[in-house]
Enzyme design. Structure first.
Site, PDB file in Angstrom:
ATOM      1  CB  THR A   8      29.295 -49.889   4.137  1.00 40.99           C
ATOM      2  OG1 THR A   8      28.541 -50.967   3.620  1.00 40.99           O
ATOM      3  CG2 THR A   8      30.225 -50.414   5.206  1.00 40.99           C
ATOM      4  CB  THR A  64      30.959 -49.989  -2.059  1.00 39.08           C
ATOM      5  OG1 THR A  64      30.419 -51.135  -1.397  1.00 39.08           O
ATOM      6  CG2 THR A  64      31.810 -49.183  -1.097  1.00 39.08           C
ATOM      7  CG  ASP A  65      26.617 -53.257  -2.528  1.00 41.98           C
ATOM      8  OD1 ASP A  65      27.823 -53.546  -2.408  1.00 41.98           O
ATOM      9  OD2 ASP A  65      25.737 -53.708  -1.774  1.00 41.98           O
TER      10      ASP A  65
HETATM   11  N1  ASP Z   1      25.560 -52.744   0.775  1.00 41.74           N
HETATM   12  C1  ASP Z   1      26.350 -51.555   1.026  1.00 41.74           C
HETATM   13  C2  ASP Z   1      25.834 -50.451   0.117  1.00 41.74           C
HETATM   14  O1  ASP Z   1      26.112 -50.472  -1.042  1.00 41.74           O
HETATM   15  C3  ASP Z   1      27.769 -51.847   0.760  1.00 41.74           C
HETATM   16  C4  ASP Z   1      28.710 -50.707   0.978  1.00 41.74           C
HETATM   17  O2  ASP Z   1      28.362 -49.562   1.082  1.00 41.74           O
HETATM   18  O3  ASP Z   1      29.931 -51.009   0.999  1.00 41.74           O
HETATM   19  O4  ASP Z   1      25.131 -49.581   0.576  1.00 41.74           O
END
Ligand code: ASP
Length: 350
Positions: A30, A110-111
């Protein structure tokens, strides 16, 4: 500042010899996401903004470090693969072995950030700082959190106090250990916590403060080498969960599929429904390693000794959640075929 894809490099700003040399490795997420509309924080595409653009959004970086940038991948981290883990860890080790690099920042989604961070914590072979960061809001959003997180991550990677602390996560002004940190919110900007133990320290306006040190072995002090997983040599390890009414169907399917290890996210202190437990005990009898973690989200899973773990052949995961326990189990299985007692020692140590 220099930029490169995984295969090339180029200069962004004239190097300042007194500044630390930090490599920024971008993988997507993200933080590199973009939406049609600045008010959209959920409907966006992850991993579409290149590392050059991420860095250009933070001009103050040039006062902190000479940046060498690489685009290692451009993915949504939900799609992280074992092959990319191998590539990333090998690249980190290669860069850190060079006298030209003093530390590394990795931008990530973040995932699965906590899984990648823990993998690197166990396989990086250097005391130089490695700091992961990310964002909850895409780069196009009002109040995007990525630029400040990136600035803070570079501040940490450039700071001497970060040496020898293993892999760190700098997020929302806090500094976490890779072993402890977990994502705890689906939407909030303060999305990462270190349950039970808390953050290691904080970073604000270029000031980096650690409140404690990491005591468990990591990086240069582990027996794990990422080379053991190269050429698709990752052992198959899957996760199952215990819940009301669960059956052994999934465990039996995994055994049939030839997995080498199963992590169970048990209830409470890693307790397991009697039906699932019988399936897992049968899996152990077939030579499959079974590790008991908890689905609770904080606390640790105690070794049950003669009462159940020893009798059933299970290993307890200590304070690792199921996803991190899977990382450790894969590395331990890739390093050899440890007996259950040796595997328990590994989980008690790391
Ligand atoms: N779906 C995204 C990822 O993990 C979520 C994020 O980065 O916050 O790449």
């Amino acid at each position: 500042m220099t930029t490169s894809s995984s295969s090339s490099s180029a200069s962004h700003n004239a190097p300042h010899s007194a500044l630390p040399r930090i490599a920024v490795l971008a993988t997507g997420g993200t933080i590199a996401g973009s939406a049609q509309d600045a008010t959209s924080t959920a409907g966006y595409q992850a991993g579409v903004v290149g590392v050059g653009q991420l860095l250009a959004a933070v001009p103050a970086l040039s006062t902190l470090a000479n940046i060498h940038a690489e685009q290692v991948a451009s993915i949504d981290s939900k799609d992280m693969s074992l092959a990319l883990w191998t590539t990333l860890a090998q690249r980190v080790n290669k860069l850190l072995a060079s006298d030209d690099i003093d530390g590394i920042v990795i931008t990530h989604g973040t995932d699965t950030l906590e899984e990648t961070a823990y993998l690197l914590h166990l396989t990086v072979k250097s005391a130089k700082p490695v700091v992961l960061t990310a964002a909850m809001r895409p780069s196009s959003a009002l109040s995007a959190d990525g630029p400040l997180n990136l600035l803070n991550a570079v501040s940490v990677a450039a700071h001497r106090a970060a040496h020898g602390q293993g892999v760190l996560v700098a997020f929302n002004n806090r500094i976490h250990s890779a072993r402890d940190v977990v994502k705890t919110s689906t939407f909030a900007v303060d999305a990462f916590q270190s349950p039970e133990v808390g953050a290691l320290g904080w970073v604000q306006d270029g000031r980096v403060e650690f409140q404690r040190r990491v005591v468990r072995p990591h990086t240069t002090a582990t027996e794990f080498a990422i080379e053991a997983t190269a050429n698709d040599a990752w052992p198959a390890v899957e996760i199952v969960t215990s819940y009301a009414g669960v059956t052994r169907v999934m465990v039996d399917a995994l055994v049939k599929d030839g997995v080498r290890g199963i992590v169970v996210a048990g209830t409470g202190n890693g307790s397991i429904h009697v039906s699932l437990q019988q399936g897992l005990a049968d899996a152990v009898a077939q030579g499959i390693a079974v590790v008991r973690a908890s689905r609770v989200g904080s606390g640790h899973v105690m070794h049950n000794g003669a009462a159940s773990d020893d009798a059933l052949g299970f290993v307890s995961a200590n304070a690792l959640n199921a996803y991190k326990a899977r990382v450790l189990l894969m590395l331990a299985l890739a390093a050899g075929n440890p007996a259950r007692a040796a595997l328990q020692d590994v989980f008690d140590l790391y």
